[in-house]
Scaffold this active site. Sequence first.
Site, PDB file in Angstrom:
ATOM      1  N   THR A  14      -8.885 -25.763  13.759  1.00  0.00           N
ATOM      2  CA  THR A  14      -8.454 -26.419  12.526  1.00  0.00           C
ATOM      3  C   THR A  14      -7.482 -25.561  11.740  1.00  0.00           C
ATOM      4  OG1 THR A  14     -10.513 -27.691  12.372  1.00  0.00           O
ATOM      5  CG2 THR A  14      -9.252 -27.377  10.349  1.00  0.00           C
ATOM      6  N   GLU A  47     -17.262 -32.394  10.880  1.00  0.00           N
ATOM      7  CA  GLU A  47     -16.682 -31.726   9.710  1.00  0.00           C
ATOM      8  C   GLU A  47     -16.683 -32.669   8.517  1.00  0.00           C
ATOM      9  OE1 GLU A  47     -15.833 -28.673   7.997  1.00  0.00           O
ATOM     10  OE2 GLU A  47     -14.758 -28.281   9.855  1.00  0.00           O
ATOM     11  N   LYS A  76     -15.788 -40.357   2.905  1.00  0.00           N
ATOM     12  CA  LYS A  76     -16.806 -39.572   2.216  1.00  0.00           C
ATOM     13  C   LYS A  76     -16.594 -39.663   0.706  1.00  0.00           C
ATOM     14  CE  LYS A  76     -18.276 -34.830   1.306  1.00  0.00           C
ATOM     15  NZ  LYS A  76     -18.104 -33.402   1.605  1.00  0.00           N
ATOM     16  N   ILE A 340     -12.229 -26.282   4.822  1.00  0.00           N
ATOM     17  CA  ILE A 340     -10.849 -26.740   4.968  1.00  0.00           C
ATOM     18  C   ILE A 340     -10.102 -26.606   3.644  1.00  0.00           C
ATOM     19  CG2 ILE A 340      -9.442 -28.818   5.334  1.00  0.00           C
ATOM     20  CD1 ILE A 340     -11.231 -29.534   7.644  1.00  0.00           C
TER      21      ILE A 340
END
Length: 493
Positions: A14, A47, A76, A340
């Site tokens: 990522t 994730e 989300k 992230i």
Amino acid sequence: MSNFDRIVVVGGGTAGWMTALALVTGLRGRTVEVIESEEIGIVGVGEATFPSILEYNRLVGIDEADFLRATEGTYKLGVEFRDWRQQGESYFHTFGDFGSLTGSHSLWGQHRRLGDAVAGAFGAQCLPTVMAQEGRFCAPNAIQGAPFKYAYHFDASLYASYLRRLAVRRGANRTEGRIIAVKRREDGGVRSVLLADGREIHGDLFIDCSGFRSLLLGRTLEEPFVDFSHWLPVDRAWACPCEPSGDGITPYTRATALEGGWAWRIPLQQRTGHGHVFSSRYISEERARDQLLQQLDGRPLAEPRLLRFTTGHRQRFWVHNVVALGLSAGFLEPLESTSIFLIQSGLGRLMRLLAAAAPVDAAAVEDFNGGLVRQFARIRDFIILHYCLTARRDSALWRDMAGMALPETLAFRLHAWRESGVLLEYDEEGFDATSWLAIHAGMDHWPGRADPVLQELSREQAQQALAQRREAIARLVAQLPAHADYLGQVLAR
């Protein structure tokens, strides 16, 4: 320092491919090379993210429907916390607000003044909280004046592959190979890396995205590590995907407090990601694994995988010509899905410096490092908040977390809240005052005295204001589509 014509990204995953895609999209005339090894692999589990990812996707030109299809993504609205204050209780931290935070019309102040019996559940004053509870979703731009944000769940391995395809298509060079040696410059920086097949890769700037190994910044440059484990003692995680449950795809992450840590639940399109983050000081790996398996929604799709880590960060993130992003820079447990976000924050700072007309000088590097140090500290404090307010005393972990000495910055914030109801905000925050309020309210942690200005509204006016907002939110949510239905419409585009 120069503005670095040749940039080498060490490691994919990522962090590596987010970095490469941003560089080839936002900068012109630079050579960007990513070195990754299929032998090593990546830390790829389900994730959960933070709303900032929408800005990253916008800046690099990612289409939402394409992204969701490629990554098994879902929407989300926030996190449901189960059993954190006491077993049997739950609350939501969602990406919305509770109305005014100050003055006589402060909704939280009036709610606290009236009490739950009169004012109802505090979460009913927050639109995305009610949406999450009802399993509904709609993008904010489809609701006039909707005061909330959203994020995503996705498969991290699929996400890295998706970013890689985009980055290579836009000009990034991918080199398959395992690094066996690092060659230094006279000033201490990195001149090149040597691969197992004998190739030598030179660069002007090296971006370390090598994960927990921290190959360049940690191992080669030996940058010290700032350890947070005396505040955040979790140091292990079991991860395991399972078949989805029949309850539908919930538009939120779940974090359930357990004996020696907590378990996550991340719903994707075709599976559900589960994990157990725990402290080996308080529970054995075997017992933690058993507790994870008890949390699964359905049949496991793989054997549980164990990850080991230490919470904290490197003392500096940019040293000589090496910049660390992602796990090589530091790690905070994924309780609020900030991994992230921290990659994106460091990457954004880096992009601004590389895009500037002036060369990057020592003062700019110092500012880069200082900003990220403060940001790690602010998020650290926010995560500790979830633990230190617990009323649980049923296991050693929760007893110790409730009584531990806090970082001074967090202790002062708690003092300001308890004494006067002030939600302090510092620089480099990861979470705003509304997020802090959501945790305080969820943990039933309120100021010791009320602001006298609240008395300027009569109890009847306060009750009416709360009822009107609660009822308006309920009417709106009742008209919204189920999360799975909305997601299906987006995927069909």
